[in-house]
Design a protein around this motif. Structure first.
Motif, PDB file in Angstrom:
ATOM      1  N   THR A 105     -26.007  20.511   0.839  1.00  0.00           N
ATOM      2  CA  THR A 105     -24.984  19.777   1.574  1.00  0.00           C
ATOM      3  C   THR A 105     -25.147  18.265   1.442  1.00  0.00           C
ATOM      4  O   THR A 105     -26.235  17.764   1.141  1.00  0.00           O
ATOM      5  N   HIS A 106     -24.040  17.593   1.684  1.00  0.00           N
ATOM      6  CA  HIS A 106     -24.039  16.137   1.814  1.00  0.00           C
ATOM      7  C   HIS A 106     -23.676  15.845   3.266  1.00  0.00           C
ATOM      8  O   HIS A 106     -22.619  16.266   3.748  1.00  0.00           O
ATOM      9  N   VAL A 107     -24.571  15.149   3.977  1.00  0.00           N
ATOM     10  CA  VAL A 107     -24.414  14.955   5.424  1.00  0.00           C
ATOM     11  C   VAL A 107     -24.245  13.465   5.731  1.00  0.00           C
ATOM     12  O   VAL A 107     -25.062  12.637   5.328  1.00  0.00           O
ATOM     13  N   VAL A 108     -23.152  13.157   6.427  1.00  0.00           N
ATOM     14  CA  VAL A 108     -22.888  11.786   6.868  1.00  0.00           C
ATOM     15  C   VAL A 108     -22.964  11.746   8.392  1.00  0.00           C
ATOM     16  O   VAL A 108     -22.316  12.560   9.070  1.00  0.00           O
ATOM     17  N   SER A 109     -23.737  10.806   8.937  1.00  0.00           N
ATOM     18  CA  SER A 109     -23.972  10.740  10.390  1.00  0.00           C
ATOM     19  C   SER A 109     -23.411   9.461  10.994  1.00  0.00           C
ATOM     20  O   SER A 109     -23.392   8.412  10.345  1.00  0.00           O
ATOM     21  N   ASN A 110     -22.989   9.588  12.255  1.00  0.00           N
ATOM     22  CA  ASN A 110     -22.527   8.431  13.041  1.00  0.00           C
ATOM     23  C   ASN A 110     -22.957   8.625  14.497  1.00  0.00           C
ATOM     24  O   ASN A 110     -22.828   9.734  15.045  1.00  0.00           O
ATOM     25  N   PRO A 111     -23.458   7.570  15.149  1.00  0.00           N
ATOM     26  CA  PRO A 111     -23.860   7.691  16.567  1.00  0.00           C
ATOM     27  C   PRO A 111     -22.641   7.839  17.484  1.00  0.00           C
ATOM     28  O   PRO A 111     -21.605   7.205  17.260  1.00  0.00           O
ATOM     29  N   VAL A 112     -22.765   8.693  18.501  1.00  0.00           N
ATOM     30  CA  VAL A 112     -21.674   8.889  19.465  1.00  0.00           C
ATOM     31  C   VAL A 112     -22.279   9.130  20.849  1.00  0.00           C
ATOM     32  O   VAL A 112     -23.452   9.494  20.991  1.00  0.00           O
ATOM     33  N   GLU A 113     -21.451   8.917  21.869  1.00  0.00           N
ATOM     34  CA  GLU A 113     -21.812   9.294  23.228  1.00  0.00           C
ATOM     35  C   GLU A 113     -21.117  10.613  23.528  1.00  0.00           C
ATOM     36  O   GLU A 113     -19.900  10.735  23.367  1.00  0.00           O
ATOM     37  N   PHE A 114     -21.898  11.643  23.964  1.00  0.00           N
ATOM     38  CA  PHE A 114     -21.295  12.958  24.234  1.00  0.00           C
ATOM     39  C   PHE A 114     -21.948  13.535  25.480  1.00  0.00           C
ATOM     40  O   PHE A 114     -23.184  13.675  25.528  1.00  0.00           O
ATOM     41  N   GLN A 115     -21.096  13.850  26.468  1.00  0.00           N
ATOM     42  CA  GLN A 115     -21.567  14.424  27.727  1.00  0.00           C
ATOM     43  C   GLN A 115     -22.669  13.552  28.340  1.00  0.00           C
ATOM     44  O   GLN A 115     -23.714  14.042  28.792  1.00  0.00           O
ATOM     45  N   GLU A 116     -22.409  12.229  28.275  1.00  0.00           N
ATOM     46  CA  GLU A 116     -23.313  11.222  28.825  1.00  0.00           C
ATOM     47  C   GLU A 116     -24.687  11.254  28.154  1.00  0.00           C
ATOM     48  O   GLU A 116     -25.707  10.850  28.744  1.00  0.00           O
ATOM     49  N   LYS A 117     -24.720  11.750  26.950  1.00  0.00           N
ATOM     50  CA  LYS A 117     -25.975  11.778  26.192  1.00  0.00           C
ATOM     51  C   LYS A 117     -25.795  10.998  24.895  1.00  0.00           C
ATOM     52  O   LYS A 117     -24.701  10.926  24.342  1.00  0.00           O
ATOM     53  N   LYS A 118     -26.878  10.434  24.437  1.00  0.00           N
ATOM     54  CA  LYS A 118     -26.859   9.717  23.165  1.00  0.00           C
ATOM     55  C   LYS A 118     -26.933  10.747  22.039  1.00  0.00           C
ATOM     56  O   LYS A 118     -27.929  11.471  21.924  1.00  0.00           O
ATOM     57  N   GLY A 119     -25.847  10.837  21.303  1.00  0.00           N
ATOM     58  CA  GLY A 119     -25.785  11.866  20.282  1.00  0.00           C
ATOM     59  C   GLY A 119     -25.532  11.327  18.889  1.00  0.00           C
ATOM     60  O   GLY A 119     -25.397  10.117  18.670  1.00  0.00           O
ATOM     61  N   GLU A 120     -25.471  12.258  17.945  1.00  0.00           N
ATOM     62  CA  GLU A 120     -25.196  11.937  16.549  1.00  0.00           C
ATOM     63  C   GLU A 120     -24.149  12.925  16.039  1.00  0.00           C
ATOM     64  O   GLU A 120     -24.329  14.146  16.148  1.00  0.00           O
ATOM     65  N   LEU A 121     -23.042  12.388  15.527  1.00  0.00           N
ATOM     66  CA  LEU A 121     -21.988  13.223  14.944  1.00  0.00           C
ATOM     67  C   LEU A 121     -22.221  13.318  13.437  1.00  0.00           C
ATOM     68  O   LEU A 121     -22.333  12.292  12.763  1.00  0.00           O
ATOM     69  N   GLU A 122     -22.292  14.530  12.923  1.00  0.00           N
ATOM     70  CA  GLU A 122     -22.540  14.704  11.492  1.00  0.00           C
ATOM     71  C   GLU A 122     -21.409  15.494  10.842  1.00  0.00           C
ATOM     72  O   GLU A 122     -20.959  16.519  11.388  1.00  0.00           O
ATOM     73  N   LEU A 123     -20.970  15.003   9.709  1.00  0.00           N
ATOM     74  CA  LEU A 123     -19.949  15.664   8.893  1.00  0.00           C
ATOM     75  C   LEU A 123     -20.660  16.250   7.674  1.00  0.00           C
ATOM     76  O   LEU A 123     -21.365  15.547   6.943  1.00  0.00           O
ATOM     77  N   VAL A 124     -20.467  17.539   7.445  1.00  0.00           N
ATOM     78  CA  VAL A 124     -21.217  18.262   6.408  1.00  0.00           C
ATOM     79  C   VAL A 124     -20.276  18.704   5.287  1.00  0.00           C
ATOM     80  O   VAL A 124     -19.258  19.350   5.546  1.00  0.00           O
ATOM     81  N   THR A 125     -20.631  18.359   4.052  1.00  0.00           N
ATOM     82  CA  THR A 125     -19.868  18.803   2.884  1.00  0.00           C
ATOM     83  C   THR A 125     -20.722  19.772   2.071  1.00  0.00           C
ATOM     84  O   THR A 125     -21.865  19.454   1.717  1.00  0.00           O
ATOM     85  N   ASP A 126     -20.191  20.940   1.819  1.00  0.00           N
ATOM     86  CA  ASP A 126     -20.914  21.971   1.063  1.00  0.00           C
ATOM     87  C   ASP A 126     -20.889  21.624  -0.434  1.00  0.00           C
ATOM     88  O   ASP A 126     -19.842  21.584  -1.064  1.00  0.00           O
ATOM     89  N   LEU A 127     -22.064  21.374  -1.016  1.00  0.00           N
ATOM     90  CA  LEU A 127     -22.191  21.015  -2.434  1.00  0.00           C
ATOM     91  C   LEU A 127     -22.728  22.166  -3.285  1.00  0.00           C
ATOM     92  O   LEU A 127     -23.006  21.977  -4.469  1.00  0.00           O
TER      93      LEU A 127
END
Length: 317
Positions: free
Chosen positions: A88-110
């Motif tokens: 996979t190719h994984v791209v990450s971005n920081p986000v706030e989710f449910q009042e928690k410090k999170g990371e949003l990742e988009l996954v591309t199947d290679l």
């Protein structure tokens, strides 16, 4: 907010959010569940580390080589619920989710792309293994893309050192056929493909890296798909220059033998016939006024015959 959630859930690409502190998944979309085989409940009980292939587990060295040399640092080797690996190719971005410090990742199947590259690499490696056991230059021609993969023979035998990744176009190959042979060879190849004839062979002159030409015996096998369309051709090009030179030497020698045979059957016969006739005259008539003249003719014919014999000796290989 609703539209953002919809974009997340309905995205065709796998996406998830995880807690940067605990590494546990906080949310996951349908595409991720479909790809990795976990339900939402199962996902939320896992950390992002649980999807990664741990050190010490067996890996495909060929694919790892492709990842290390052909892709970037964001390429990750992950595993599905059933143990199957996914590249996979994984791209990450920081986000706030449910009042928690999170990371949003988009996954591309290679996986499909890497498998395709792996097959090409293995094909090239097979060519190189075969090249150690044969003097032929092996080629693999994709009739859909027009590219040709060569084994080491294209560099070692024909001296084309500047070819990148052992790959050229078909146009490059045609351009290196001798101009006097090119049209005949190209038309024959196209004719065989159009008529769906599987096996093809021909002899022609092929340009080396230094600009000289060598004679080759080239033969190939055309592969067709289920619809009868040509998709691939695999073949081998043999350097037959020495054989052609040997045949030419024999042909030149035979030509000399024919010239000698003609001399023997025509030029030798004339002075020899005169000598035999003069001998008969001398024997039958004895000395008279013409005796000296006959001796002169006899000597002249003998010298002529001697010169012919010397000529024959000079022409003999």
């Amino acid at each position: 907010m609703t539209s953002t959630i919809d974009l997340f859930q309905l995205s065709p690409l796998p996406m998830w959010i995880f807690d940067v502190n605990t590494r546990f998944f906080l949310d996951v979309n349908e595409a991720a569940m479909l790809l990795f085989g976990y339900s939402r409940k199962e996902f939320l009980e896992l950390t992002v580390e649980d999807l990664k292939v741990r050190e010490g587990q067996p890996r495909d060295k060929t694919i790892e080589h492709l990842i290390l040399n052909g892709l970037d640092k964001e390429t990750q080797l992950l595993k599905k619920k059933n143990g199957e690996r996914v590249y996979t190719h994984v791209v990450s971005n920081p986000v706030e989710f449910q009042e928690k410090k999170g990371e949003l990742e988009l996954v591309t199947d290679l996986t499909e792309r890497i498998e395709s590259e792996r097959k090409m690499l293995e094909s090239s490696e097979r060519f190189n293994i075969v090249s150690k056991a044969t003097s032929d230059t092996i080629w693999d021609w994709s009739l859909t893309s027009g590219s040709i993969i060569w084994n080491r023979g294209i560099k070692g035998i024909f001296g084309h050192k500047n070819i990148i990744n052992h790959t050229t176009t078909m146009s490059w190959r045609y351009d290196h056929i001798h101009p006097e042979d090119r049209e005949r060879v190209v038309l024959k190849i196209q004719e065989y493909i159009d008529q769906k004839i599987e096996r093809w062979q021909d002899e022609y002159r092929f340009m080396c890296g230094n600009g000289s030409y060598r004679y080759v015996f080239d033969r190939g096998f055309v592969l067709f798909d289920e619809n009868g369309s040509p998709i691939r051709a695999i073949g081998a090009m043999e350097d037959i220059t020495r054989r052609k030179e040997y045949i030419k030497a024999i042909e030149d020698q035979n030509k000399k033998f024919k010239e000698i045979a003609w001399i023997q059957s025509h030029m030798v016969r004339a002075p020899l016939a005169r000598i035999m006739a003069l001998v008969d005259l001398i024997k039958d008539y004895g000395p008279d006024n013409d005796y000296n003249m006959m001796l002169q003719h006899l000597a002249s014919s003998a010298k002529e015959l001697d010169a012919i014999i010397v000529n024959i000796a000079d022409r003999t290989p």
